[in-house]
Scaffold this motif. Sequence first.
Motif, PDB file in Angstrom:
ATOM      1  N   LYS A  11      38.593 -27.681 -13.596  1.00 47.20           N
ATOM      2  CA  LYS A  11      38.103 -28.705 -14.530  1.00 47.20           C
ATOM      3  C   LYS A  11      36.640 -28.471 -14.881  1.00 47.20           C
ATOM      4  O   LYS A  11      36.237 -28.698 -16.025  1.00 47.20           O
ATOM      5  CB  LYS A  11      38.290 -30.105 -13.944  1.00 47.20           C
ATOM      6  N   ARG A  14      36.548 -26.120 -17.630  1.00 44.50           N
ATOM      7  CA  ARG A  14      36.942 -26.786 -18.874  1.00 44.50           C
ATOM      8  C   ARG A  14      35.794 -27.627 -19.435  1.00 44.50           C
ATOM      9  O   ARG A  14      35.587 -27.681 -20.641  1.00 44.50           O
ATOM     10  CB  ARG A  14      38.177 -27.658 -18.656  1.00 44.50           C
ATOM     11  N   THR A  18      34.426 -27.117 -23.227  1.00 43.72           N
ATOM     12  CA  THR A  18      34.495 -28.181 -24.225  1.00 43.72           C
ATOM     13  C   THR A  18      33.149 -28.854 -24.469  1.00 43.72           C
ATOM     14  O   THR A  18      32.982 -29.549 -25.463  1.00 43.72           O
ATOM     15  CB  THR A  18      35.507 -29.265 -23.815  1.00 43.72           C
TER      16      THR A  18
END
Length: 89
Positions: A11, A14, A18
């Motif tokens: 995560k 990620r 993003t």
Amino acid sequence: MKLYHVTTPKKAKRYRQTGAICCPVRGFTNIMAALAWAVKTGRTVVYEIEGYPAYKLPDHHNIFGEAWWIDRDIPIETAKCVFSAEKDA
């Protein structure tokens, strides 16, 4: 409010891709509570974040601190990684 957000390396990657930690963003009031949660859940990355408004969670607390959540995305450039099991100190 300053919180300590516990997550996984996957995560965390990620978040960098993003540009944000997507809401709802949960965190603990201090590093000790976050590290206790990390041990309990097997998550190995802790970010120091800041956000407003924050709302108290009724179920994620532990004996070391309270858990809160923020109902908006947190830009990753404002988050500071304070612990990662994959990095050397």
